[in-house]
Write a protein that holds these residues in place. Sequence first.
Motif, PDB file in Angstrom:
ATOM      1  N   ARG A  91      14.058  -0.323 -33.833  1.00 48.13           N
ATOM      2  CA  ARG A  91      14.097  -0.834 -35.214  1.00 48.13           C
ATOM      3  C   ARG A  91      12.778  -1.504 -35.577  1.00 48.13           C
ATOM      4  NH1 ARG A  91      20.208  -3.161 -34.933  1.00 48.13           N
ATOM      5  NH2 ARG A  91      21.260  -1.182 -35.318  1.00 48.13           N
ATOM      6  N   ASP A  92      12.233  -2.293 -34.651  1.00 50.35           N
ATOM      7  CA  ASP A  92      10.939  -2.952 -34.910  1.00 50.35           C
ATOM      8  C   ASP A  92       9.823  -1.921 -35.076  1.00 50.35           C
ATOM      9  OD1 ASP A  92      12.145  -5.439 -34.770  1.00 50.35           O
ATOM     10  OD2 ASP A  92      11.371  -5.920 -32.773  1.00 50.35           O
ATOM     11  N   MET A  93       9.818  -0.884 -34.232  1.00 51.39           N
ATOM     12  CA  MET A  93       8.783   0.149 -34.341  1.00 51.39           C
ATOM     13  C   MET A  93       8.894   0.903 -35.659  1.00 51.39           C
ATOM     14  SD  MET A  93       8.366   1.746 -30.526  1.00 51.39           S
ATOM     15  CE  MET A  93       9.935   1.358 -29.759  1.00 51.39           C
ATOM     16  N   ILE A  94      10.116   1.208 -36.060  1.00 50.16           N
ATOM     17  CA  ILE A  94      10.334   1.912 -37.324  1.00 50.16           C
ATOM     18  C   ILE A  94       9.815   1.073 -38.484  1.00 50.16           C
ATOM     19  CG2 ILE A  94      12.146   2.687 -38.930  1.00 50.16           C
ATOM     20  CD1 ILE A  94      13.744   3.484 -36.293  1.00 50.16           C
ATOM     21  N   ALA A  95      10.106  -0.228 -38.459  1.00 49.41           N
ATOM     22  CA  ALA A  95       9.622  -1.119 -39.522  1.00 49.41           C
ATOM     23  C   ALA A  95       8.094  -1.162 -39.525  1.00 49.41           C
ATOM     24  CB  ALA A  95      10.196  -2.523 -39.333  1.00 49.41           C
ATOM     25  N   PHE A  96       7.481  -1.190 -38.355  1.00 47.12           N
ATOM     26  CA  PHE A  96       6.019  -1.226 -38.270  1.00 47.12           C
ATOM     27  C   PHE A  96       5.401   0.053 -38.841  1.00 47.12           C
ATOM     28  CE2 PHE A  96       2.093  -0.015 -36.138  1.00 47.12           C
ATOM     29  CZ  PHE A  96       1.287  -1.081 -36.487  1.00 47.12           C
ATOM     30  N   VAL A  97       5.931   1.193 -38.446  1.00 50.25           N
ATOM     31  CA  VAL A  97       5.375   2.474 -38.887  1.00 50.25           C
ATOM     32  C   VAL A  97       5.616   2.677 -40.384  1.00 50.25           C
ATOM     33  CG1 VAL A  97       5.556   4.983 -38.640  1.00 50.25           C
ATOM     34  CG2 VAL A  97       5.511   3.539 -36.610  1.00 50.25           C
ATOM     35  N   GLY A  98       6.804   2.301 -40.849  1.00 48.79           N
ATOM     36  CA  GLY A  98       7.127   2.421 -42.268  1.00 48.79           C
ATOM     37  C   GLY A  98       6.847   3.811 -42.807  1.00 48.79           C
ATOM     38  N   SER A  99       6.203   3.863 -43.957  1.00 50.91           N
ATOM     39  CA  SER A  99       5.892   5.158 -44.580  1.00 50.91           C
ATOM     40  C   SER A  99       4.496   5.649 -44.218  1.00 50.91           C
ATOM     41  CB  SER A  99       6.037   5.048 -46.101  1.00 50.91           C
ATOM     42  OG  SER A  99       5.124   4.090 -46.598  1.00 50.91           O
ATOM     43  N   ASP A 100       3.798   4.917 -43.333  1.00 49.55           N
ATOM     44  CA  ASP A 100       2.437   5.311 -42.955  1.00 49.55           C
ATOM     45  C   ASP A 100       2.392   6.529 -42.040  1.00 49.55           C
ATOM     46  OD1 ASP A 100       1.448   3.266 -44.474  1.00 49.55           O
ATOM     47  OD2 ASP A 100       1.018   1.939 -42.786  1.00 49.55           O
ATOM     48  N   ASP A 101       3.485   6.794 -41.341  1.00 51.62           N
ATOM     49  CA  ASP A 101       3.549   7.951 -40.437  1.00 51.62           C
ATOM     50  C   ASP A 101       4.992   8.455 -40.443  1.00 51.62           C
ATOM     51  OD1 ASP A 101       3.712   9.756 -38.326  1.00 51.62           O
ATOM     52  OD2 ASP A 101       2.545   8.524 -36.943  1.00 51.62           O
ATOM     53  N   PRO A 102       5.342   9.266 -41.447  1.00 51.57           N
ATOM     54  CA  PRO A 102       6.734   9.705 -41.568  1.00 51.57           C
ATOM     55  C   PRO A 102       7.242  10.529 -40.385  1.00 51.57           C
ATOM     56  CG  PRO A 102       5.376  10.591 -43.371  1.00 51.57           C
ATOM     57  CD  PRO A 102       4.503   9.722 -42.532  1.00 51.57           C
ATOM     58  N   THR A 103       6.369  11.273 -39.723  1.00 49.05           N
ATOM     59  CA  THR A 103       6.801  12.088 -38.587  1.00 49.05           C
ATOM     60  C   THR A 103       7.227  11.192 -37.426  1.00 49.05           C
ATOM     61  OG1 THR A 103       5.317  13.853 -39.273  1.00 49.05           O
ATOM     62  CG2 THR A 103       6.109  13.925 -36.995  1.00 49.05           C
ATOM     63  N   THR A 104       6.398  10.200 -37.111  1.00 50.21           N
ATOM     64  CA  THR A 104       6.750   9.264 -36.032  1.00 50.21           C
ATOM     65  C   THR A 104       7.990   8.466 -36.417  1.00 50.21           C
ATOM     66  OG1 THR A 104       4.457   9.133 -35.277  1.00 50.21           O
ATOM     67  CG2 THR A 104       5.916   7.323 -34.647  1.00 50.21           C
ATOM     68  N   ARG A 105       8.060   8.019 -37.656  1.00 53.35           N
ATOM     69  CA  ARG A 105       9.226   7.251 -38.095  1.00 53.35           C
ATOM     70  C   ARG A 105      10.500   8.067 -37.915  1.00 53.35           C
ATOM     71  NH1 ARG A 105       8.696   6.930 -43.468  1.00 53.35           N
ATOM     72  NH2 ARG A 105      10.206   8.594 -43.681  1.00 53.35           N
ATOM     73  N   ARG A 106      10.466   9.339 -38.324  1.00 51.49           N
ATOM     74  CA  ARG A 106      11.643  10.197 -38.198  1.00 51.49           C
ATOM     75  C   ARG A 106      12.040  10.368 -36.731  1.00 51.49           C
ATOM     76  NH1 ARG A 106       9.974  13.092 -42.009  1.00 51.49           N
ATOM     77  NH2 ARG A 106       8.860  14.631 -40.799  1.00 51.49           N
ATOM     78  N   LEU A 107      11.056  10.575 -35.867  1.00 52.91           N
ATOM     79  CA  LEU A 107      11.337  10.702 -34.433  1.00 52.91           C
ATOM     80  C   LEU A 107      12.003   9.424 -33.917  1.00 52.91           C
ATOM     81  CD1 LEU A 107      11.120  11.940 -31.596  1.00 52.91           C
ATOM     82  CD2 LEU A 107       8.782  11.034 -31.495  1.00 52.91           C
ATOM     83  N   LEU A 108      11.441   8.279 -34.260  1.00 56.12           N
ATOM     84  CA  LEU A 108      11.999   7.004 -33.806  1.00 56.12           C
ATOM     85  C   LEU A 108      13.412   6.797 -34.354  1.00 56.12           C
ATOM     86  CD1 LEU A 108       8.821   4.761 -34.204  1.00 56.12           C
ATOM     87  CD2 LEU A 108       9.763   5.696 -32.063  1.00 56.12           C
ATOM     88  N   GLU A 109      13.648   7.204 -35.587  1.00 54.18           N
ATOM     89  CA  GLU A 109      14.985   7.073 -36.179  1.00 54.18           C
ATOM     90  C   GLU A 109      15.993   7.960 -35.455  1.00 54.18           C
ATOM     91  OE1 GLU A 109      13.714   5.905 -40.768  1.00 54.18           O
ATOM     92  OE2 GLU A 109      14.056   8.012 -40.257  1.00 54.18           O
TER      93      GLU A 109
END
Length: 179
Positions: free
Chosen positions: A143-161
């Motif tokens: 959850r913390d990593m997703i918040a950090f990445v936010g919309s700056d890296d949607p591919t990484t965010r999606r993977l983390l989600e």
Amino acid sequence: MKPAKPQVSIIKDVQTIRERARQHIEEGAMTFDYKADRETVIKLLNEALATEIVCVLRYRRHYFMAEGMNAESVKSEFLAHAGEEQAHADQLAERIVQLGGEPNLSPEGLADRSHSEYIEGENLEDMIKEDLVAERIAIESYRDMIAFVGSDDPTTRRLLEEILMKEEEHAEDLVSLLK
């Protein structure tokens, strides 16, 4: 009959995008408009990778060491979770490479890089509880990593989600085993 809406392009300057795509092509997916702090994202992904590897090792140990009346059904859950955690590790390593980094798979310092701990547990209930604690740590970390990445890296965010969703499922599986 409604009048036809004029065609509007969302992409404003295709020619500039084409020109930039030809520059630094050896960087692969890392394009001009990547907004995240790449080095920090790679560091976070390597920490997540270490966490997943530690979880694989702990689940595998628990699979082999589980004993008792309910051990067989719990063992199959441990083995399934180990396989899913390994898949997460593979996905994280792949994303690190896509970002131009190197996945840190060295056993040296693995426990220090991991957010979760490698605690063996003395009996079946302890094993389940230690795995549940590790899943809860992973959930909060993701959850913390997703918040950090936010919309700056949607591919990484999606993977983390996606990984977070699986970790939440694991936690629920383990809670049901304790009941």
